[in-house]
Design a protein around this motif. Structure first.
Motif, PDB file in Angstrom:
ATOM      1  N   ARG A 238      -8.761  22.996   4.534  1.00 18.15           N
ATOM      2  CA  ARG A 238      -8.943  22.572   3.138  1.00 18.15           C
ATOM      3  C   ARG A 238      -9.356  23.712   2.220  1.00 18.15           C
ATOM      4  NH1 ARG A 238     -10.354  18.348   6.468  1.00 18.15           N
ATOM      5  NH2 ARG A 238      -9.507  16.308   5.876  1.00 18.15           N
ATOM      6  N   SER A 239      -9.945  24.756   2.778  1.00 17.51           N
ATOM      7  CA  SER A 239     -10.487  25.857   1.961  1.00 17.51           C
ATOM      8  C   SER A 239      -9.584  27.076   1.910  1.00 17.51           C
ATOM      9  CB  SER A 239     -11.861  26.290   2.513  1.00 17.51           C
ATOM     10  OG  SER A 239     -12.740  25.199   2.599  1.00 17.51           O
ATOM     11  N   LYS A 240      -8.486  27.066   2.627  1.00 12.03           N
ATOM     12  CA  LYS A 240      -7.697  28.298   2.748  1.00 12.03           C
ATOM     13  C   LYS A 240      -7.063  28.696   1.419  1.00 12.03           C
ATOM     14  CE  LYS A 240      -3.136  26.699   4.372  1.00 12.03           C
ATOM     15  NZ  LYS A 240      -2.186  26.790   5.490  1.00 12.03           N
ATOM     16  N   ARG A 241      -6.878  29.996   1.271  1.00 15.94           N
ATOM     17  CA  ARG A 241      -6.244  30.556   0.084  1.00 15.94           C
ATOM     18  C   ARG A 241      -4.945  31.219   0.514  1.00 15.94           C
ATOM     19  NH1 ARG A 241     -11.467  33.544  -2.750  1.00 15.94           N
ATOM     20  NH2 ARG A 241     -12.730  31.661  -3.055  1.00 15.94           N
ATOM     21  N   GLY A 242      -3.887  30.965  -0.214  1.00 13.31           N
ATOM     22  CA  GLY A 242      -2.596  31.530   0.139  1.00 13.31           C
ATOM     23  C   GLY A 242      -1.939  30.745   1.261  1.00 13.31           C
ATOM     24  N   GLY A 243      -0.743  31.195   1.635  1.00 18.10           N
ATOM     25  CA  GLY A 243      -0.022  30.526   2.708  1.00 18.10           C
ATOM     26  C   GLY A 243       0.483  29.158   2.296  1.00 18.10           C
ATOM     27  N   ALA A 244       0.908  28.389   3.282  1.00 19.81           N
ATOM     28  CA  ALA A 244       1.426  27.041   3.026  1.00 19.81           C
ATOM     29  C   ALA A 244       0.313  26.124   2.530  1.00 19.81           C
ATOM     30  CB  ALA A 244       2.044  26.479   4.306  1.00 19.81           C
ATOM     31  N   ASP A 245       0.697  25.066   1.849  1.00 20.84           N
ATOM     32  CA  ASP A 245      -0.282  24.118   1.311  1.00 20.84           C
ATOM     33  C   ASP A 245      -0.891  23.238   2.397  1.00 20.84           C
ATOM     34  OD1 ASP A 245       0.066  25.032  -1.244  1.00 20.84           O
ATOM     35  OD2 ASP A 245       1.575  23.538  -1.771  1.00 20.84           O
ATOM     36  N   GLN A 246      -0.281  23.222   3.581  1.00 27.38           N
ATOM     37  CA  GLN A 246      -0.742  22.371   4.665  1.00 27.38           C
ATOM     38  C   GLN A 246      -0.975  23.167   5.942  1.00 27.38           C
ATOM     39  OE1 GLN A 246       2.572  19.569   4.611  1.00 27.38           O
ATOM     40  NE2 GLN A 246       1.322  18.053   3.541  1.00 27.38           N
ATOM     41  N   THR A 247      -1.867  22.652   6.766  1.00 27.27           N
ATOM     42  CA  THR A 247      -2.166  23.272   8.056  1.00 27.27           C
ATOM     43  C   THR A 247      -1.965  22.234   9.161  1.00 27.27           C
ATOM     44  OG1 THR A 247      -3.830  24.706   7.028  1.00 27.27           O
ATOM     45  CG2 THR A 247      -3.922  24.469   9.424  1.00 27.27           C
ATOM     46  N   HIS A 248      -1.243  22.631  10.201  1.00 22.28           N
ATOM     47  CA  HIS A 248      -1.066  21.757  11.359  1.00 22.28           C
ATOM     48  C   HIS A 248      -2.272  21.936  12.284  1.00 22.28           C
ATOM     49  CE1 HIS A 248       3.231  20.723  10.649  1.00 22.28           C
ATOM     50  NE2 HIS A 248       3.202  21.871   9.982  1.00 22.28           N
ATOM     51  N   VAL A 249      -2.955  20.844  12.582  1.00 21.80           N
ATOM     52  CA  VAL A 249      -4.122  20.895  13.468  1.00 21.80           C
ATOM     53  C   VAL A 249      -3.854  19.994  14.675  1.00 21.80           C
ATOM     54  CG1 VAL A 249      -6.604  20.543  13.693  1.00 21.80           C
ATOM     55  CG2 VAL A 249      -5.644  21.269  11.487  1.00 21.80           C
ATOM     56  N   PHE A 250      -3.949  20.571  15.871  1.00 24.94           N
ATOM     57  CA  PHE A 250      -3.736  19.836  17.113  1.00 24.94           C
ATOM     58  C   PHE A 250      -5.066  19.704  17.853  1.00 24.94           C
ATOM     59  CE2 PHE A 250       0.413  21.636  16.171  1.00 24.94           C
ATOM     60  CZ  PHE A 250       1.291  20.615  16.514  1.00 24.94           C
ATOM     61  N   VAL A 251      -5.352  18.506  18.330  1.00 24.75           N
ATOM     62  CA  VAL A 251      -6.572  18.260  19.105  1.00 24.75           C
ATOM     63  C   VAL A 251      -6.165  17.743  20.480  1.00 24.75           C
ATOM     64  CG1 VAL A 251      -8.763  17.020  19.253  1.00 24.75           C
ATOM     65  CG2 VAL A 251      -7.869  17.724  17.012  1.00 24.75           C
ATOM     66  N   HIS A 252      -6.494  18.512  21.508  1.00 24.06           N
ATOM     67  CA  HIS A 252      -6.158  18.086  22.874  1.00 24.06           C
ATOM     68  C   HIS A 252      -7.274  17.192  23.426  1.00 24.06           C
ATOM     69  CE1 HIS A 252      -4.852  19.186  27.219  1.00 24.06           C
ATOM     70  NE2 HIS A 252      -4.103  18.208  26.728  1.00 24.06           N
ATOM     71  N   GLU A 253      -6.873  16.264  24.289  1.00 21.38           N
ATOM     72  CA  GLU A 253      -7.791  15.279  24.891  1.00 21.38           C
ATOM     73  C   GLU A 253      -8.484  14.468  23.793  1.00 21.38           C
ATOM     74  OE1 GLU A 253      -8.977  17.381  29.053  1.00 21.38           O
ATOM     75  OE2 GLU A 253      -9.583  18.460  27.249  1.00 21.38           O
ATOM     76  N   ILE A 254      -7.663  13.997  22.892  1.00 23.26           N
ATOM     77  CA  ILE A 254      -8.178  13.335  21.692  1.00 23.26           C
ATOM     78  C   ILE A 254      -8.794  11.966  21.969  1.00 23.26           C
ATOM     79  CG2 ILE A 254      -5.994  12.180  21.058  1.00 23.26           C
ATOM     80  CD1 ILE A 254      -6.689  13.029  18.124  1.00 23.26           C
ATOM     81  N   PHE A 255      -8.547  11.381  23.108  1.00 24.77           N
ATOM     82  CA  PHE A 255      -9.070  10.047  23.397  1.00 24.77           C
ATOM     83  C   PHE A 255     -10.503  10.060  23.932  1.00 24.77           C
ATOM     84  CE2 PHE A 255      -4.406   9.332  23.697  1.00 24.77           C
ATOM     85  CZ  PHE A 255      -4.307   8.490  22.603  1.00 24.77           C
ATOM     86  N   ARG A 256     -11.070  11.242  24.182  1.00 26.32           N
ATOM     87  CA  ARG A 256     -12.481  11.285  24.542  1.00 26.32           C
ATOM     88  C   ARG A 256     -13.313  10.955  23.303  1.00 26.32           C
ATOM     89  NH1 ARG A 256     -12.713  16.774  28.138  1.00 26.32           N
ATOM     90  NH2 ARG A 256     -12.717  17.664  26.036  1.00 26.32           N
ATOM     91  N   GLU A 257     -14.505  10.434  23.513  1.00 24.94           N
ATOM     92  CA  GLU A 257     -15.296   9.913  22.393  1.00 24.94           C
ATOM     93  C   GLU A 257     -15.559  10.940  21.300  1.00 24.94           C
ATOM     94  OE1 GLU A 257     -19.333   7.244  21.672  1.00 24.94           O
ATOM     95  OE2 GLU A 257     -19.145   8.443  23.502  1.00 24.94           O
ATOM     96  N   ALA A 258     -16.049  12.110  21.670  1.00 20.95           N
ATOM     97  CA  ALA A 258     -16.384  13.115  20.656  1.00 20.95           C
ATOM     98  C   ALA A 258     -15.152  13.547  19.869  1.00 20.95           C
ATOM     99  CB  ALA A 258     -17.031  14.329  21.318  1.00 20.95           C
ATOM    100  N   GLU A 259     -14.029  13.732  20.571  1.00 21.57           N
ATOM    101  CA  GLU A 259     -12.796  14.157  19.903  1.00 21.57           C
ATOM    102  C   GLU A 259     -12.289  13.074  18.945  1.00 21.57           C
ATOM    103  OE1 GLU A 259     -13.062  16.865  23.435  1.00 21.57           O
ATOM    104  OE2 GLU A 259     -13.618  14.811  22.937  1.00 21.57           O
ATOM    105  N   THR A 260     -12.378  11.815  19.369  1.00 23.84           N
ATOM    106  CA  THR A 260     -11.914  10.711  18.525  1.00 23.84           C
ATOM    107  C   THR A 260     -12.771  10.575  17.266  1.00 23.84           C
ATOM    108  OG1 THR A 260     -11.019   9.469  20.400  1.00 23.84           O
ATOM    109  CG2 THR A 260     -11.545   8.223  18.423  1.00 23.84           C
ATOM    110  N   VAL A 261     -14.082  10.551  17.452  1.00 29.61           N
ATOM    111  CA  VAL A 261     -15.002  10.372  16.321  1.00 29.61           C
ATOM    112  C   VAL A 261     -14.854  11.501  15.301  1.00 29.61           C
ATOM    113  CG1 VAL A 261     -17.441  10.337  15.646  1.00 29.61           C
ATOM    114  CG2 VAL A 261     -16.671   9.005  17.623  1.00 29.61           C
ATOM    115  N   CYS A 262     -14.822  12.749  15.784  1.00 33.29           N
ATOM    116  CA  CYS A 262     -14.765  13.892  14.873  1.00 33.29           C
ATOM    117  C   CYS A 262     -13.384  14.042  14.224  1.00 33.29           C
ATOM    118  CB  CYS A 262     -15.155  15.168  15.607  1.00 33.29           C
ATOM    119  SG  CYS A 262     -16.905  15.209  16.069  1.00 33.29           S
ATOM    120  N   SER A 263     -12.335  13.719  14.962  1.00 32.23           N
ATOM    121  CA  SER A 263     -10.988  13.787  14.380  1.00 32.23           C
ATOM    122  C   SER A 263     -10.850  12.759  13.264  1.00 32.23           C
ATOM    123  CB  SER A 263      -9.925  13.548  15.451  1.00 32.23           C
ATOM    124  OG  SER A 263      -9.913  14.613  16.385  1.00 32.23           O
ATOM    125  N   ASP A 264     -11.364  11.554  13.501  1.00 32.05           N
ATOM    126  CA  ASP A 264     -11.339  10.522  12.464  1.00 32.05           C
ATOM    127  C   ASP A 264     -12.085  10.964  11.212  1.00 32.05           C
ATOM    128  OD1 ASP A 264      -9.798   8.641  13.735  1.00 32.05           O
ATOM    129  OD2 ASP A 264     -11.482   7.494  14.521  1.00 32.05           O
TER     130      ASP A 264
END
Length: 306
Positions: A238-264
């Motif tokens: 959200r804070s980046k300057r320059g480059g594309a307007d969007q960033t692809h973010v991948f989260v592995h093992e997303i179904f674990r509790e911490a990953e799910t809560v923080c990704s949401d």
């Protein structure tokens, strides 16, 4: 008888009959000048057109050469996924999801990876014309990687979080979401407990195209967990300057509790593009200058679980 000698003096003007000759010479001179100007202009224009065509051809050739040939990338994916059944490794489908994004930017992405894993060399190869930077919790593994593969940029960081502190950290975030934990900020100066602010300074200035969160360890209560990398990825996007307007973010093992809560909370359900097995793929856009006044997600209500 006296004779007088007569001298005849010839002058060039004697042979000119009026001003007609001068006018003729001036006319030919004008014709010559016009011909020279036309020839010069024609040559200049054709040279520019040829040069532009040549540059276009060179750029097209360079673009095609910059991309790793598909058979080679497919082979790399095949061999990387040969032992994908091993614990913690990505499946073939998960790797292909990330590889597809790398291919779209011609193997010339700015690619930030949290976690030094079995797939690290694969990502570096698929992104052969780009910048691949790895952040890991183990100074030993980072040092070993640098010794064997000096071309890969890698750094170690110390995490102060634990999986068991997930909800304490979320309470801290909610109390500071418009202050230290806001979604648009310079992380180097952040006192948010979820912010990673001890990476090399230049990391925060790069306009990252992809961010992969595949570390640190998150399989036990005492492990550092991936809460801080997910929060940090959300802020960097959200804070980046320059480059594309969007960033692809991948989260592995997303179904674990911490990953799910923080990704949401930090990447947002509204930005979720797909989930491939245990790999979540988010596309997060830049924020405007008023980013500090709003939350991470457009919906202030708590999102549903992934």
């Amino acid at each position: 008888m006296k004779t007088s000698a007569k001298f005849i003096v010839l002058h060039p003007t004697v042979h000119k009959s009026g001003g007609g000759g001068a006018s003729s010479h001036r006319a030919w001179l004008a014709v010559f000048i016009l011909f020279f100007i036309f020839t010069f202009a024609f040559t200049l224009l054709t040279t520019r057109e040829t040069s532009a065509a040549a540059k276009t051809a060179i750029n097209a050739t360079s673009a095609s050469k910059s991309q790793l040939p598909k058979p080679i990338s497919d082979a790399l994916l095949h061999y990387a996924s040969a032992n994908a059944s091993s614990s913690g490794r990505m499946s073939s489908a998960e790797m292909k999801s990330i590889a597809a994004v790398l291919r779209r930017c011609g193997g010339a992405c700015n690619f930030l990876i949290f976690g030094l894993t079995h797939e690290t060399l694969l990502w570096s190869s698929l992104n052969h014309n780009g910048r691949t930077t790895v952040i890991d919790e183990s100074a030993y593994l980072v040092s070993t990687l640098e010794e064997k593969h000096a071309s890969i940029e890698a750094y170690d960081v110390q995490y102060s979080t634990k999986v068991s502190e997930l909800y304490y950290l979320m309470e801290h975030y909610k109390a500071e979401m418009h202050k230290e934990c806001r979604p648009m900020q310079n992380l180097l100066f952040s006192d948010c407990k979820l912010a990673i602010n001890d990476m090399p300074n230049h990391i925060y200035d790069v306009a990252w195209d992809l961010i992969l969160i595949d570390g640190p360890r998150g399989y036990s209560a005492a492990a550092p967990g991936r809460m801080a990398p997910i929060f940090t990825a959300g802020v960097l996007a959200r804070s980046k300057r320059g480059g594309a307007d969007q960033t692809h973010v991948f989260v592995h093992e997303i179904f674990r509790e911490a990953e799910t809560v923080c990704s949401d909370e930090f990447l947002c359900r509204e930005n979720l593009v797909e989930v491939v097995e245990s790999l979540g793929h988010f596309v997060v856009g830049k924020m405007g200058i008023d980013g500090k006044e709003v939350g991470f997600c457009s919906n202030s209500d708590s999102p549903e679980s992934i």
